[in-house]
Design an enzyme around this catalytic site. Structure first.
Site, PDB file in Angstrom:
ATOM      1  N   SER A  69      91.332  71.957 113.221  1.00 32.68           N
ATOM      2  CA  SER A  69      91.852  72.085 111.849  1.00 32.68           C
ATOM      3  C   SER A  69      93.254  71.513 111.728  1.00 32.68           C
ATOM      4  O   SER A  69      93.742  71.325 110.610  1.00 32.68           O
ATOM      5  CB  SER A  69      91.810  73.534 111.361  1.00 32.68           C
ATOM      6  OG  SER A  69      92.634  74.345 112.173  1.00 32.68           O
ATOM      7  N   GLY A  70      93.903  71.217 112.858  1.00 32.50           N
ATOM      8  CA  GLY A  70      95.173  70.493 112.799  1.00 32.50           C
ATOM      9  C   GLY A  70      94.996  69.118 112.172  1.00 32.50           C
ATOM     10  O   GLY A  70      95.952  68.508 111.698  1.00 32.50           O
ATOM     11  N   ASN A 106      97.482  77.590 113.784  1.00 28.66           N
ATOM     12  CA  ASN A 106      98.132  76.385 113.247  1.00 28.66           C
ATOM     13  C   ASN A 106      98.130  76.315 111.737  1.00 28.66           C
ATOM     14  O   ASN A 106      98.897  75.556 111.140  1.00 28.66           O
ATOM     15  CB  ASN A 106      97.477  75.119 113.815  1.00 28.66           C
ATOM     16  CG  ASN A 106      95.975  75.106 113.659  1.00 28.66           C
ATOM     17  OD1 ASN A 106      95.288  75.946 114.237  1.00 28.66           O
ATOM     18  ND2 ASN A 106      95.449  74.180 112.885  1.00 28.66           N
ATOM     19  N   VAL A 163      95.516  73.484 104.570  1.00 24.43           N
ATOM     20  CA  VAL A 163      96.731  74.288 104.545  1.00 24.43           C
ATOM     21  C   VAL A 163      96.849  75.012 103.204  1.00 24.43           C
ATOM     22  O   VAL A 163      97.165  76.206 103.142  1.00 24.43           O
ATOM     23  CB  VAL A 163      97.980  73.400 104.791  1.00 24.43           C
ATOM     24  CG1 VAL A 163      99.256  74.210 104.657  1.00 24.43           C
ATOM     25  CG2 VAL A 163      97.910  72.743 106.164  1.00 24.43           C
ATOM     26  N   LYS A 191     106.604  63.934 117.922  1.00 25.60           N
ATOM     27  CA  LYS A 191     107.024  64.932 116.924  1.00 25.60           C
ATOM     28  C   LYS A 191     107.500  66.210 117.609  1.00 25.60           C
ATOM     29  O   LYS A 191     108.541  66.769 117.258  1.00 25.60           O
ATOM     30  CB  LYS A 191     105.844  65.290 116.009  1.00 25.60           C
ATOM     31  CG  LYS A 191     105.537  64.268 114.935  1.00 25.60           C
ATOM     32  CD  LYS A 191     104.341  64.750 114.116  1.00 25.60           C
ATOM     33  CE  LYS A 191     103.786  63.647 113.247  1.00 25.60           C
ATOM     34  NZ  LYS A 191     102.562  64.033 112.545  1.00 25.60           N
ATOM     35  N   CYS A 227     102.644  71.562 113.232  1.00 23.62           N
ATOM     36  CA  CYS A 227     101.970  72.794 113.677  1.00 23.62           C
ATOM     37  C   CYS A 227     102.086  73.025 115.185  1.00 23.62           C
ATOM     38  O   CYS A 227     102.148  74.180 115.633  1.00 23.62           O
ATOM     39  CB  CYS A 227     100.504  72.794 113.251  1.00 23.62           C
ATOM     40  SG  CYS A 227      99.617  71.273 113.616  1.00 23.62           S
ATOM     41  N   THR A 270      94.180  72.536  97.317  1.00 27.81           N
ATOM     42  CA  THR A 270      92.754  72.512  97.672  1.00 27.81           C
ATOM     43  C   THR A 270      92.508  72.185  99.146  1.00 27.81           C
ATOM     44  O   THR A 270      91.368  72.219  99.602  1.00 27.81           O
ATOM     45  CB  THR A 270      92.024  71.445  96.828  1.00 27.81           C
ATOM     46  OG1 THR A 270      92.749  70.210  96.972  1.00 27.81           O
ATOM     47  CG2 THR A 270      91.951  71.824  95.377  1.00 27.81           C
ATOM     48  N   ARG A 320      93.272  67.604 122.309  1.00 29.67           N
ATOM     49  CA  ARG A 320      92.422  68.251 121.281  1.00 29.67           C
ATOM     50  C   ARG A 320      91.262  68.962 121.970  1.00 29.67           C
ATOM     51  O   ARG A 320      90.636  68.377 122.873  1.00 29.67           O
ATOM     52  CB  ARG A 320      91.888  67.179 120.329  1.00 29.67           C
ATOM     53  CG  ARG A 320      91.257  67.728 119.087  1.00 29.67           C
ATOM     54  CD  ARG A 320      92.249  68.209 118.082  1.00 29.67           C
ATOM     55  NE  ARG A 320      93.077  67.141 117.535  1.00 29.67           N
ATOM     56  CZ  ARG A 320      94.019  67.339 116.615  1.00 29.67           C
ATOM     57  NH1 ARG A 320      94.276  68.539 116.142  1.00 29.67           N
ATOM     58  NH2 ARG A 320      94.734  66.318 116.167  1.00 29.67           N
ATOM     59  N   GLN A 329      94.889  71.703 121.267  1.00 29.86           N
ATOM     60  CA  GLN A 329      94.993  71.789 119.816  1.00 29.86           C
ATOM     61  C   GLN A 329      93.647  71.916 119.111  1.00 29.86           C
ATOM     62  O   GLN A 329      92.687  71.225 119.449  1.00 29.86           O
ATOM     63  CB  GLN A 329      95.727  70.550 119.281  1.00 29.86           C
ATOM     64  CG  GLN A 329      97.166  70.519 119.727  1.00 29.86           C
ATOM     65  CD  GLN A 329      97.945  69.342 119.205  1.00 29.86           C
ATOM     66  OE1 GLN A 329      98.736  68.767 119.946  1.00 29.86           O
ATOM     67  NE2 GLN A 329      97.772  68.986 117.954  1.00 29.86           N
ATOM     68  N   HIS A 348      96.251  76.742 117.786  1.00 27.32           N
ATOM     69  CA  HIS A 348      96.707  75.885 118.872  1.00 27.32           C
ATOM     70  C   HIS A 348      97.171  76.756 120.054  1.00 27.32           C
ATOM     71  O   HIS A 348      97.758  77.829 119.847  1.00 27.32           O
ATOM     72  CB  HIS A 348      97.910  75.036 118.442  1.00 27.32           C
ATOM     73  CG  HIS A 348      97.588  73.956 117.448  1.00 27.32           C
ATOM     74  ND1 HIS A 348      96.308  73.580 117.109  1.00 27.32           N
ATOM     75  CD2 HIS A 348      98.425  73.138 116.735  1.00 27.32           C
ATOM     76  CE1 HIS A 348      96.359  72.579 116.224  1.00 27.32           C
ATOM     77  NE2 HIS A 348      97.629  72.302 115.974  1.00 27.32           N
TER      78      HIS A 348
END
Ligand SMILES: NC(=O)c1ccc[n+]([C@@H]2O[C@H](COP(=O)([O-])OP(=O)(O)OC[C@H]3O[C@@H](n4cnc5c(N)ncnc54)[C@H](OP(=O)(O)O)[C@@H]3O)[C@@H](O)[C@H]2O)c1
Length: 356
Positions: free
Chosen positions: A167-168, A335, A22, A233, A137, A19, A255, A164, A262
């Site tokens: 929605s990331g 992304n 992603v 990361k 992402c 749901t 952002r 970015q 992205h």
């Protein structure tokens, strides 16, 4: 659910987090790709149990995450927060399910491969914990292009800045930007210090500052010496995927008020001199990469055109003015597609091929 004709005998797939931001794109991708799965079981939190979602043109009821939800499942994609994956991926794996995890819970575990099929597909077969990790992402938005250049030139150093999309940060990120945009649309805001902040109020959602009419030099949580978790990361994951454990990497994550896709500027230094012609030839032929680079005609990738597409788009290919061994690139990648759901689906398809 009734299996469609010919689906019997094929592996059963579970989508955990069906749901979410992603998960929603994952259901679209599963509906568009070759239909290799038997049952597709949709799993989310108890809040969503009983909801019906469409996949492969069929309505499927969402079930709550539980140990029994993995009965009869061969492959499970996890598109859930880190702590949910950390708890539940080992439970699924203990039942013999191969887990492809999209969260950050296992990416740096030495017993969990971190896989990008165009770059290191072979790594997916060595999975002692029964878990395969999908990169972050931001890493994924550039690594296919970088992997192709590394294979030819040998990467020696990476300097990256990201732009970015909201929605990331999941559905909450998108809701925050849309809410703030509605508050500032049609106004003269953005002309005096703090006017945007006062207009959007104290609730800035998952971001530390207003994101509408703004850029925010922050993504993730605080790590040592002022670095953000997102920046660490990208560094750690690039090193692991490319097998370059000591690669110097400097990343600044920012952002921007874009919904999805992205963008990154990349300064990549290689073993020896590079030429733009050779770099363009590599990028133009690399699987999963589109070279879109004609500034004279105003042609370079932007999120507004790249969103909803699968490839990694590369433009503004230049040799560094002061270093003949380095290239400068501008890269865009959706992304939610290659940056998460598509790469996860590709890994799951690699695993499914083992069941044939
Ligand atoms: N967004 C991106 O660009 C991106 C890219 C790469 C990786 N990721 C990673 O992918 C994962 C999902 O991200 P997202 O952006 O899709 O997040 P999201 O929009 O917030 O969706 C979260 C999903 O997890 C489910 N969930 C939450 N708590 C649960 C629980 N206790 N038990 C079972 N299900 C639970 C939610 O179900 P309900 O709807 O029932 O609450 C929902 O389906 C995260 O680990 C994220 O870091 C995201």
């Amino acid at each position: 659910m009734t299996l469609g004709a010919g689906r019997a005998g094929r592996p059963t797939l579970a989508v955990v987090g069906a749901t979410g931001a992603v998960g929603t794109v994952m259901l679209q991708i599963l509906s568009q790709h070759a239909d290799i799965w038997g049952e597709i079981r949709l799993i989310a939190s108890p809040r969503s149990a009983g909801r019906k979602l469409t996949v492969r043109g069929e309505q499927v009821e969402v079930v709550a995450l539980s140990e029994e939800a993995f009965d009869g499942v061969q492959v499970a994609m996890f598109d859930v927060p880190d702590e949910v994956s950390a708890q539940w991926a080992p439970i699924a794996a203990a039942k013999g399910v191969v887990v492809v995890d999209n969260s950050g819970a296992f990416r740096m575990d030495p017993e969990v491969p971190l896989v990008v099929p165009e770059v290191n597909a072979h790594a997916a077969r060595m999975r002692p914990r029964g878990i395969i990790a999908n990169p972050n992402c931001t890493t994924l938005s550039m690594i296919v292009a970088l992997g192709a250049l590394h294979a030819e030139f040998g990467l020696r150093e990476l300097v990256v800045s990201s732009y970015q999309a909201v929605s990331g940060a999941g559905r909450a990120g998108v809701e925050t930007l849309r809410r703030q945009l509605a508050m500032v649309a049609g106004t003269e805001l953005g002309t005096s210090p703090g006017d945007v902040r006062r207009a959007v109020g104290d609730d800035t959602g998952p971001f530390p500052e207003p994101v509408a009419l703004n850029v925010v030099p922050w993504a993730g949580s605080l790590r040592e010496d002022g670095w953000s978790s997102e920046e660490m990361k990208v560094r750690d994951e690039c090193r692991k995927i490319l097998g370059l454990s000591r690669l110097p990497v400097a990343v600044t994550c920012v952002r921007v008020p874009v919904v999805t896709t992205h963008s990154l500027t990349v300064h990549a230094r290689f073993e020896s001199e590079v030429t733009v012609d050779k770099a363009r030839e590599i990028l133009a032929t690399a699987p999963g990469v589109v070279l879109f680079d004609n500034p004279a005609a105003g042609e370079f990738p932007t999120p507004a055109d790249v969103v909803g597409t699968d490839p990694t788009w590369v433009g503004r290919v230049r040799r560094a003015l002061d270093d003949p061994t380095a290239l400068e690139l501008f890269v865009c990648g959706d992304n939610l597609r290659k940056g998460s759901a598509l790469n996860t689906a590709q890994i799951a398809e690699l695993v499914a091929a083992e069941y044939r």
